[in-house]
Design a protein around this motif. Structure first.
Motif, PDB file in Angstrom:
ATOM      1  N   PRO A  52       0.819  -1.212   0.000  1.00 28.28           N
ATOM      2  CA  PRO A  52       0.000   0.000   0.000  1.00 28.28           C
ATOM      3  C   PRO A  52       0.855   1.265   0.000  1.00 28.28           C
ATOM      4  CG  PRO A  52      -0.225  -1.219   2.076  1.00 28.28           C
ATOM      5  CD  PRO A  52       0.643  -2.042   1.188  1.00 28.28           C
ATOM      6  N   ALA A  53       0.364   2.327  -0.667  1.00 23.09           N
ATOM      7  CA  ALA A  53       1.116   3.592  -0.721  1.00 23.09           C
ATOM      8  C   ALA A  53       1.269   4.152   0.684  1.00 23.09           C
ATOM      9  CB  ALA A  53       0.382   4.579  -1.597  1.00 23.09           C
ATOM     10  N   ASN A  54       2.401   4.819   0.930  1.00 20.95           N
ATOM     11  CA  ASN A  54       2.621   5.478   2.221  1.00 20.95           C
ATOM     12  C   ASN A  54       2.568   6.990   1.977  1.00 20.95           C
ATOM     13  OD1 ASN A  54       3.669   6.614   4.571  1.00 20.95           O
ATOM     14  ND2 ASN A  54       4.933   4.815   4.999  1.00 20.95           N
ATOM     15  N   PRO A  55       1.496   7.650   2.467  1.00 19.84           N
ATOM     16  CA  PRO A  55       1.342   9.085   2.173  1.00 19.84           C
ATOM     17  C   PRO A  55       2.487   9.927   2.705  1.00 19.84           C
ATOM     18  CG  PRO A  55      -0.368   8.295   3.703  1.00 19.84           C
ATOM     19  CD  PRO A  55       0.416   7.104   3.284  1.00 19.84           C
ATOM     20  N   ARG A  56       3.280   9.384   3.645  1.00 17.96           N
ATOM     21  CA  ARG A  56       4.420  10.143   4.192  1.00 17.96           C
ATOM     22  C   ARG A  56       5.530  10.272   3.152  1.00 17.96           C
ATOM     23  NH1 ARG A  56       6.227   6.507   7.389  1.00 17.96           N
ATOM     24  NH2 ARG A  56       7.824   7.831   8.267  1.00 17.96           N
ATOM     25  N   PRO A 121       6.686  11.558  11.395  1.00 21.86           N
ATOM     26  CA  PRO A 121       7.019  10.287  12.057  1.00 21.86           C
ATOM     27  C   PRO A 121       5.973   9.214  11.763  1.00 21.86           C
ATOM     28  CG  PRO A 121       6.303  11.949  13.660  1.00 21.86           C
ATOM     29  CD  PRO A 121       6.388  12.637  12.338  1.00 21.86           C
ATOM     30  N   PRO A 122       6.395   7.933  11.681  1.00 20.84           N
ATOM     31  CA  PRO A 122       5.418   6.869  11.433  1.00 20.84           C
ATOM     32  C   PRO A 122       4.424   6.769  12.590  1.00 20.84           C
ATOM     33  CG  PRO A 122       7.691   6.045  11.309  1.00 20.84           C
ATOM     34  CD  PRO A 122       7.767   7.433  11.826  1.00 20.84           C
ATOM     35  N   ASP A 123       3.169   6.387  12.270  1.00 19.17           N
ATOM     36  CA  ASP A 123       2.157   6.197  13.322  1.00 19.17           C
ATOM     37  C   ASP A 123       2.642   5.161  14.325  1.00 19.17           C
ATOM     38  OD1 ASP A 123       0.487   7.987  12.145  1.00 19.17           O
ATOM     39  OD2 ASP A 123      -0.701   6.465  11.070  1.00 19.17           O
ATOM     40  N   GLY A 124       2.300   5.351  15.579  1.00 25.34           N
ATOM     41  CA  GLY A 124       2.616   4.362  16.611  1.00 25.34           C
ATOM     42  C   GLY A 124       4.071   4.368  17.038  1.00 25.34           C
ATOM     43  N   THR A 125       4.796   5.453  16.704  1.00 22.49           N
ATOM     44  CA  THR A 125       6.199   5.552  17.152  1.00 22.49           C
ATOM     45  C   THR A 125       6.373   6.882  17.875  1.00 22.49           C
ATOM     46  OG1 THR A 125       7.013   6.689  15.177  1.00 22.49           O
ATOM     47  CG2 THR A 125       6.974   4.282  15.096  1.00 22.49           C
ATOM     48  N   GLY A 126       7.445   6.984  18.652  1.00 20.26           N
ATOM     49  CA  GLY A 126       7.624   8.197  19.453  1.00 20.26           C
ATOM     50  C   GLY A 126       9.044   8.727  19.424  1.00 20.26           C
ATOM     51  N   ALA A 127       9.379   9.471  20.484  1.00 21.28           N
ATOM     52  CA  ALA A 127      10.665  10.170  20.551  1.00 21.28           C
ATOM     53  C   ALA A 127      11.847   9.191  20.558  1.00 21.28           C
ATOM     54  CB  ALA A 127      10.708  11.039  21.800  1.00 21.28           C
ATOM     55  N   LEU A 128      11.630   8.006  21.177  1.00 19.50           N
ATOM     56  CA  LEU A 128      12.748   7.053  21.264  1.00 19.50           C
ATOM     57  C   LEU A 128      13.192   6.586  19.874  1.00 19.50           C
ATOM     58  CD1 LEU A 128      14.674   5.339  22.935  1.00 19.50           C
ATOM     59  CD2 LEU A 128      12.859   3.655  23.235  1.00 19.50           C
ATOM     60  N   LEU A 129      12.223   6.358  18.983  1.00 12.92           N
ATOM     61  CA  LEU A 129      12.585   5.944  17.619  1.00 12.92           C
ATOM     62  C   LEU A 129      13.331   7.094  16.929  1.00 12.92           C
ATOM     63  CD1 LEU A 129      12.382   3.786  15.312  1.00 12.92           C
ATOM     64  CD2 LEU A 129      10.437   5.103  14.474  1.00 12.92           C
ATOM     65  N   PHE A 130      12.793   8.314  17.086  1.00 12.72           N
ATOM     66  CA  PHE A 130      13.423   9.487  16.462  1.00 12.72           C
ATOM     67  C   PHE A 130      14.879   9.618  16.942  1.00 12.72           C
ATOM     68  CE2 PHE A 130      14.622  13.962  16.499  1.00 12.72           C
ATOM     69  CZ  PHE A 130      14.328  14.346  15.199  1.00 12.72           C
ATOM     70  N   ALA A 187       3.794 -11.821  21.165  1.00  8.80           N
ATOM     71  CA  ALA A 187       3.056 -10.977  22.128  1.00  8.80           C
ATOM     72  C   ALA A 187       2.010 -10.071  21.477  1.00  8.80           C
ATOM     73  CB  ALA A 187       4.065 -10.133  22.909  1.00  8.80           C
ATOM     74  N   GLY A 188       1.792 -10.220  20.179  1.00 10.69           N
ATOM     75  CA  GLY A 188       0.807  -9.353  19.520  1.00 10.69           C
ATOM     76  C   GLY A 188       1.422  -8.012  19.127  1.00 10.69           C
ATOM     77  N   PRO A 189       0.624  -7.129  18.504  1.00 13.79           N
ATOM     78  CA  PRO A 189       1.172  -5.863  18.014  1.00 13.79           C
ATOM     79  C   PRO A 189       1.782  -5.038  19.158  1.00 13.79           C
ATOM     80  CG  PRO A 189      -1.116  -6.186  17.298  1.00 13.79           C
ATOM     81  CD  PRO A 189      -0.815  -7.282  18.264  1.00 13.79           C
ATOM     82  N   PRO A 190       3.001  -4.500  18.964  1.00 15.74           N
ATOM     83  CA  PRO A 190       3.647  -3.757  20.058  1.00 15.74           C
ATOM     84  C   PRO A 190       3.038  -2.368  20.231  1.00 15.74           C
ATOM     85  CG  PRO A 190       5.036  -3.751  18.086  1.00 15.74           C
ATOM     86  CD  PRO A 190       3.829  -4.576  17.756  1.00 15.74           C
ATOM     87  N   ASN A 191       3.087  -1.853  21.459  1.00 12.87           N
ATOM     88  CA  ASN A 191       2.693  -0.452  21.652  1.00 12.87           C
ATOM     89  C   ASN A 191       3.900   0.433  21.306  1.00 12.87           C
ATOM     90  OD1 ASN A 191       4.427  -0.466  23.832  1.00 12.87           O
ATOM     91  ND2 ASN A 191       2.808  -0.813  25.336  1.00 12.87           N
ATOM     92  N   GLU A 192       3.714   1.762  21.423  1.00 12.75           N
ATOM     93  CA  GLU A 192       4.767   2.697  20.988  1.00 12.75           C
ATOM     94  C   GLU A 192       6.107   2.423  21.680  1.00 12.75           C
ATOM     95  OE1 GLU A 192       3.757   6.998  20.930  1.00 12.75           O
ATOM     96  OE2 GLU A 192       5.630   7.257  22.043  1.00 12.75           O
ATOM     97  N   LEU A 193       6.041   2.265  23.023  1.00  6.26           N
ATOM     98  CA  LEU A 193       7.289   2.099  23.770  1.00  6.26           C
ATOM     99  C   LEU A 193       7.979   0.790  23.395  1.00  6.26           C
ATOM    100  CD1 LEU A 193       9.171   3.250  25.950  1.00  6.26           C
ATOM    101  CD2 LEU A 193       7.861   1.933  27.640  1.00  6.26           C
TER     102      LEU A 193
END
Ligand code: HEM
Length: 241
Positions: A52-56, A121-130, A187-193
């Protein structure tokens, strides 16, 4: 116990196979993001919509295209640089491909840094990824530059160590896919952290493996190992041990 020529030959071929183990492993691991990248390039060029296209990426696709193309060259040709026997037998290849790979490695890291700074930034990610992308992307640039500068001064040991570090950071993209895939299954889909921590951890794992390999290589060897390595070296050079 004395060794027959046959047993020496088979010991030699075991060593040769061991010499190829790491490059083949690096190549296979690197194929994970390369395949994902091929799907992304197909999507961006309109050949296929399997991904799928990524609008970012859509408004300014050039950085992601440069990133994927340079990362593909790095992942396909890079592992050969770590094959000691191949390097010894084809030193010109190592030098010419090495220059291309320095350019590709820098392009991978610099385009990665550009995307981190200028794409949303990609959805579901935060400052730690950045932060980890900035830290490890910059560390990859620095490692490759040091690795290149030191070989111009004939510091082979330093060159090997810094190029291994730079490559380990680049290959973080593959370890991240693997780690996130396994974590998702377990463990299923991870949360942001969790997502960001696993991404950073993958880079740490790769660097730890690289440091272990660098230290193992430079560790003092036993007499028996030295003798068998001399035998393999001699057989590469077409000499008698
Ligand atoms: C050989 C190593 C690498 C490979 C094979 C690789 C591969 C890829 C691929 C295929 C994409 C496109 C993802 C998509 O279509 O959704 C991508 C995106 C990206 N890569 Fe890499 N990469 C590598 C190294 C790095 C490094 C070292 C950084 C460090 C900064 C980095 C940062 C990024 C960023 C920021 C994106 C944008 C993705 C997003 O935010 O969703 N990459 N990479």
């Amino acid at each position: 116990m004395s060794q027959t020529p046959g047993s020496q030959a088979s010991a030699g071929s075991i060593k040769l196979n061991q010499g190829w183990l790491a490059p083949v492993g690096l190549l296979l691991l690197g194929m994970l993001p390369v395949i994902a990248g091929a799907f992304r390039l197909e999507q961006l060029s309109g050949i296929s919509d399997a991904m799928p296209a990524n609008p970012r990426f859509s408004p300014v696709p050039l950085p992601v295209v440069l990133h994927i193309v340079s990362a593909t060259v790095l992942s396909v040709l890079g592992p050969l640089q770590f094959a000691a026997g191949f390097r010894r037998r084809w030193p010109t290849w190592h030098r010419v491909a090495g220059r291309l790979l320095v350019a590709c490695g820098l392009l991978v890291a610099l385009s990665g840094l550009w995307m981190t700074l200028f794409y949303a930034p990609p959805d579901g990610t935060g400052a730690l990824l950045f932060v980890s992308r900035i830290v490890f992307g910059s560390a990859m640039v620095v490692s490759i530059i040091i690795g290149f500068v030191v070989i111009l001064r004939r510091d082979v040991q330093g060159h090997r160590a810094w190029m291994a570090r730079g490559y380990a950071i680049g290959l973080g993209a593959a370890t991240q896919m693997l780690v996130l895939m396994v974590a998702g299954i377990v463990a299923g889909p991870p949360n942001e952290l969790t997502h960001d921590s696993l991404t950073a951890l993958s880079w740490v794992i790769n660097l730890a493996v690289a440091e272990w390999a660098i230290r193992k290589r430079h560790a003092p060897r036993s007499r028996a190992t030295k003798r068998s390595t001399a035998h393999v070296r001699a057989s590469f050079a077409g000499e008698h041990p």
